[in-house]
Design a protein around this motif. Sequence first.
Motif, mmCIF file in Angstrom:
data_model
loop_
_atom_site.group_PDB
_atom_site.id
_atom_site.type_symbol
_atom_site.label_atom_id
_atom_site.label_comp_id
_atom_site.label_asym_id
_atom_site.label_seq_id
_atom_site.Cartn_x
_atom_site.Cartn_y
_atom_site.Cartn_z
ATOM 1 N N GLU A 36 0.836 -1.203 0.000
ATOM 2 C CA GLU A 36 0.000 0.000 0.000
ATOM 3 C C GLU A 36 0.875 1.259 0.000
ATOM 4 O O GLU A 36 0.554 2.249 -0.650
ATOM 5 N N ALA A 37 1.982 1.206 0.727
ATOM 6 C CA ALA A 37 2.902 2.355 0.770
ATOM 7 C C ALA A 37 3.496 2.631 -0.612
ATOM 8 O O ALA A 37 3.605 3.784 -1.023
ATOM 9 N N LEU A 38 3.860 1.583 -1.343
ATOM 10 C CA LEU A 38 4.401 1.776 -2.695
ATOM 11 C C LEU A 38 3.366 2.413 -3.613
ATOM 12 O O LEU A 38 3.708 3.277 -4.435
ATOM 13 N N LEU A 39 2.115 2.014 -3.468
ATOM 14 C CA LEU A 39 1.045 2.637 -4.259
ATOM 15 C C LEU A 39 0.903 4.114 -3.899
ATOM 16 O O LEU A 39 0.761 4.973 -4.775
ATOM 17 N N TRP A 40 0.938 4.419 -2.609
ATOM 18 C CA TRP A 40 0.841 5.806 -2.159
ATOM 19 C C TRP A 40 2.005 6.633 -2.712
ATOM 20 O O TRP A 40 1.826 7.787 -3.103
ATOM 21 N N LEU A 64 12.049 -1.594 1.244
ATOM 22 C CA LEU A 64 13.204 -0.716 1.090
ATOM 23 C C LEU A 64 13.926 -0.976 -0.230
ATOM 24 O O LEU A 64 14.340 -0.035 -0.912
ATOM 25 N N THR A 65 14.066 -2.229 -0.610
ATOM 26 C CA THR A 65 14.710 -2.576 -1.872
ATOM 27 C C THR A 65 13.945 -1.964 -3.045
ATOM 28 O O THR A 65 14.540 -1.358 -3.942
ATOM 29 N N LYS A 66 12.628 -2.087 -3.044
ATOM 30 C CA LYS A 66 11.805 -1.523 -4.120
ATOM 31 C C LYS A 66 11.845 0.008 -4.088
ATOM 32 O O LYS A 66 11.876 0.653 -5.141
ATOM 33 N N LEU A 67 11.870 0.565 -2.902
ATOM 34 C CA LEU A 67 11.946 2.013 -2.732
ATOM 35 C C LEU A 67 13.210 2.570 -3.388
ATOM 36 O O LEU A 67 13.172 3.592 -4.074
ATOM 37 N N ARG A 68 14.322 1.887 -3.199
ATOM 38 C CA ARG A 68 15.605 2.344 -3.729
ATOM 39 C C ARG A 68 15.716 2.178 -5.249
ATOM 40 O O ARG A 68 16.544 2.815 -5.875
ATOM 41 N N LYS A 69 14.865 1.355 -5.840
ATOM 42 C CA LYS A 69 14.891 1.147 -7.290
ATOM 43 C C LYS A 69 13.994 2.128 -8.039
ATOM 44 O O LYS A 69 14.004 2.148 -9.253
ATOM 45 N N ARG A 70 13.229 2.915 -7.310
ATOM 46 C CA ARG A 70 12.319 3.877 -7.933
ATOM 47 C C ARG A 70 13.013 5.219 -8.072
ATOM 48 O O ARG A 70 13.725 5.654 -7.178
ATOM 49 N N PHE A 72 11.919 8.489 -8.070
ATOM 50 C CA PHE A 72 11.600 9.609 -7.191
ATOM 51 C C PHE A 72 11.920 9.355 -5.724
ATOM 52 O O PHE A 72 12.080 10.284 -4.954
ATOM 53 N N THR A 73 11.986 8.101 -5.313
ATOM 54 C CA THR A 73 12.247 7.805 -3.901
ATOM 55 C C THR A 73 13.628 7.196 -3.677
ATOM 56 O O THR A 73 13.951 6.805 -2.563
ATOM 57 N N LYS A 74 14.413 7.153 -4.711
ATOM 58 C CA LYS A 74 15.730 6.527 -4.629
ATOM 59 C C LYS A 74 16.588 7.101 -3.496
ATOM 60 O O LYS A 74 17.329 6.385 -2.847
ATOM 61 N N HIS A 75 16.461 8.405 -3.273
ATOM 62 C CA HIS A 75 17.307 9.062 -2.266
ATOM 63 C C HIS A 75 16.536 9.549 -1.041
ATOM 64 O O HIS A 75 17.077 10.288 -0.224
ATOM 65 N N THR A 76 15.283 9.125 -0.895
ATOM 66 C CA THR A 76 14.498 9.524 0.271
ATOM 67 C C THR A 76 15.064 8.833 1.510
ATOM 68 O O THR A 76 15.194 7.610 1.530
ATOM 69 N N PRO A 77 15.410 9.583 2.545
ATOM 70 C CA PRO A 77 15.949 8.961 3.762
ATOM 71 C C PRO A 77 14.940 7.990 4.376
ATOM 72 O O PRO A 77 13.738 8.247 4.368
ATOM 73 N N CYS A 78 15.458 6.889 4.903
ATOM 74 C CA CYS A 78 14.603 5.862 5.486
ATOM 75 C C CYS A 78 15.190 5.359 6.811
ATOM 76 O O CYS A 78 16.361 4.993 6.877
ATOM 77 N N ARG A 95 22.897 -2.078 4.161
ATOM 78 C CA ARG A 95 23.354 -2.521 2.833
ATOM 79 C C ARG A 95 22.313 -2.324 1.741
ATOM 80 O O ARG A 95 22.676 -2.144 0.584
ATOM 81 N N ILE A 96 21.043 -2.385 2.110
ATOM 82 C CA ILE A 96 20.021 -2.185 1.078
ATOM 83 C C ILE A 96 19.497 -0.748 1.033
ATOM 84 O O ILE A 96 18.601 -0.446 0.258
ATOM 85 N N GLY A 97 20.077 0.120 1.851
ATOM 86 C CA GLY A 97 19.790 1.543 1.679
ATOM 87 C C GLY A 97 19.167 2.312 2.816
ATOM 88 O O GLY A 97 18.750 3.454 2.629
ATOM 89 N N ALA A 98 19.102 1.746 4.010
ATOM 90 C CA ALA A 98 18.557 2.495 5.153
ATOM 91 C C ALA A 98 19.598 3.476 5.686
ATOM 92 O O ALA A 98 20.786 3.165 5.723
#
Length: 128
Positions: A36-40, A64-70, A72-78, A95-98
Amino acid sequence: MKKKILVVDDEASICLLLENFLSQEYDVVSINDGLEALLWLESNIPDLIISDIQMPKMDGYEFLTKLRKRGFTKHTPCIMLSGKSESKERIKCYRIGAQDYLTKPFNPEELDELVKKNLFPIHFAVEW
């Protein structure tokens, strides 16, 4: 204009706690699962994401892995939240981007500092 924080956690109590704690200074949106978050995120871009790791449907690692591959959200802090304190879990997240990892139950003051650190990096600070 308030900075926007997306909270992704399947536990309603954690979402409510984070909303209550953070909504004084930030615009907080809570979503109960990674799918749901990815859709949002297709039509919204937060300034920071706080995500649980252990969730049904899609866990925090996959989210997080999918977030980093997009784009617009590639560099959004997590900031990742977990009930596990083992360093291997923490390392996997890094390692996966947090940017950060916080163990539940968390100290609200530590959360506040991590949020500020990620929303207002030191090189943008007005005061030192």
